[in-house]
Design a protein around this motif. Sequence first.
Motif, PDB file in Angstrom:
ATOM      1  N   GLY A 146       0.770  -1.228   0.000  1.00 27.39           N
ATOM      2  CA  GLY A 146       0.000   0.000   0.000  1.00 27.39           C
ATOM      3  C   GLY A 146       0.804   1.283   0.000  1.00 27.39           C
ATOM      4  N   ARG A 147       2.108   1.195  -0.163  1.00 25.52           N
ATOM      5  CA  ARG A 147       2.939   2.401  -0.181  1.00 25.52           C
ATOM      6  C   ARG A 147       2.685   3.195  -1.461  1.00 25.52           C
ATOM      7  NH1 ARG A 147       8.034  -1.389   0.983  1.00 25.52           N
ATOM      8  NH2 ARG A 147       7.695  -1.825   3.206  1.00 25.52           N
ATOM      9  N   CYS A 148       2.774   4.515  -1.348  1.00 22.06           N
ATOM     10  CA  CYS A 148       2.461   5.375  -2.494  1.00 22.06           C
ATOM     11  C   CYS A 148       3.581   6.381  -2.727  1.00 22.06           C
ATOM     12  CB  CYS A 148       1.148   6.109  -2.250  1.00 22.06           C
ATOM     13  SG  CYS A 148       0.637   7.160  -3.630  1.00 22.06           S
ATOM     14  N   ALA A 149       3.958   6.541  -3.986  1.00 16.70           N
ATOM     15  CA  ALA A 149       4.877   7.599  -4.408  1.00 16.70           C
ATOM     16  C   ALA A 149       4.121   8.501  -5.371  1.00 16.70           C
ATOM     17  CB  ALA A 149       6.110   7.012  -5.082  1.00 16.70           C
ATOM     18  N   HIS A 150       4.003   9.783  -5.023  1.00 15.56           N
ATOM     19  CA  HIS A 150       3.212  10.716  -5.812  1.00 15.56           C
ATOM     20  C   HIS A 150       4.032  11.336  -6.939  1.00 15.56           C
ATOM     21  CE1 HIS A 150      -0.361  10.831  -3.215  1.00 15.56           C
ATOM     22  NE2 HIS A 150       0.503  10.653  -2.203  1.00 15.56           N
ATOM     23  N   GLY A 151       3.403  11.467  -8.091  1.00 13.15           N
ATOM     24  CA  GLY A 151       4.018  12.231  -9.163  1.00 13.15           C
ATOM     25  C   GLY A 151       4.097  13.699  -8.779  1.00 13.15           C
ATOM     26  N   ILE A 152       5.150  14.366  -9.201  1.00 14.87           N
ATOM     27  CA  ILE A 152       5.295  15.784  -8.881  1.00 14.87           C
ATOM     28  C   ILE A 152       4.121  16.551  -9.489  1.00 14.87           C
ATOM     29  CG2 ILE A 152       6.742  16.320 -10.910  1.00 14.87           C
ATOM     30  CD1 ILE A 152       8.364  18.174  -9.042  1.00 14.87           C
ATOM     31  N   PRO A 153       3.483  17.457  -8.738  1.00 20.60           N
ATOM     32  CA  PRO A 153       2.323  18.181  -9.265  1.00 20.60           C
ATOM     33  C   PRO A 153       2.734  19.205 -10.325  1.00 20.60           C
ATOM     34  CG  PRO A 153       2.534  18.487  -6.871  1.00 20.60           C
ATOM     35  CD  PRO A 153       3.744  17.764  -7.333  1.00 20.60           C
ATOM     36  N   ILE A 154       2.350  18.963 -11.554  1.00 25.47           N
ATOM     37  CA  ILE A 154       2.806  19.790 -12.676  1.00 25.47           C
ATOM     38  C   ILE A 154       2.303  21.224 -12.554  1.00 25.47           C
ATOM     39  CG2 ILE A 154       2.772  20.082 -15.172  1.00 25.47           C
ATOM     40  CD1 ILE A 154       4.523  17.771 -14.183  1.00 25.47           C
ATOM     41  N   GLY A 155       1.070  21.412 -12.087  1.00 29.70           N
ATOM     42  CA  GLY A 155       0.551  22.770 -11.931  1.00 29.70           C
ATOM     43  C   GLY A 155       1.392  23.596 -10.983  1.00 29.70           C
TER      44      GLY A 155
END
Length: 344
Positions: free
Chosen positions: A321-330
Amino acid sequence: MNGPARPRAAELGIPAGAFRRGAWNAITDVPGIRIGQVTVRTDRLNTGITAIVPEQLGPGRPTLPAAVSVGNGYGKLVGATQLRELGEIETPILLTSTLSAFRVADALVAYMLEQPGHERTTTLNPVVGETNDGFLSDIRSRPVGEDLVREALADAASGPVEEGGVGAGTGTVTLGYKGGIGTASRWVTVGDDEYVIGAIVQSNYTGTMRIAGVPMPAEELLGSDPAETMGNSCMIVVATDAPLDARQLGRLANRAVFAMRGTGADYAQGSGDYAIAFSVGAGAPPADALLSPAFLAAMDVVEEALLNSVLRAETRTGFEGRCAHGIPIGAVRERLVQAGIGVA
């Protein structure tokens, strides 16, 4: 697959610097370089393999001049000592997950022994790099083996290169964000001739993200705790058609490692930071006095490839269940525009 909402650095309006980008802005702009990638995604696995295949390597040319630079040696770069000792590669370069590196190396040897020109080969130096994708993948299962190696080599192609969470970058984490595979290229003049320098990276390291000098801390842009980077490493492969010898390629590889700092790398204690540089060119090497443009181009191209590896990577939830978020482009666009860089 990464969608159009996730731009590359060039599409954000980040300048190329002193040298123009190649047609694909990828390592495949270097003549003869093909890239093959296999991505493995399941409930427990986020892993894969990326193959860098120079067409020039074959029966008529069994080795290519090459060098390795070790920024920090906390890694499992198979084949590193012979590469450093002899200044050459004799196989494609494969990138994968830490604990699969040894299975991949064995499969690469088996593949090479079947190729024309190796009918009587009794020694061979496979070159396999790795970073640790254990945050998002069940790394102990060692899932990358012979079938995937052969698939990646068979599928290797020129042209655009898929970036982000694909191939060997499927499960990596960089600077608190989802990381992965990135690539870029530049045309550079060395003496009287123009050549291409291209790079491909597998990013998986810590620090505070910077894009064109603008801080992009994960804690601020994500509004939450950043993803943990396991293994804290980076693999960089630089290719060129400039006819550099192994010693000169070692100098080029050093600059490639330096480029990590431009993105905010902290070069932490447990980091395995390696750059391999090789040449597909032919002819006499240029004088060292002519190499400064190539050194600058190598740093520019690696920094942009590292940025692309993060910009193109989408949020991924994986093992346990670990999550790595994409960098927020906005948020990235906003900060760049505030700094007078890029396009809104």
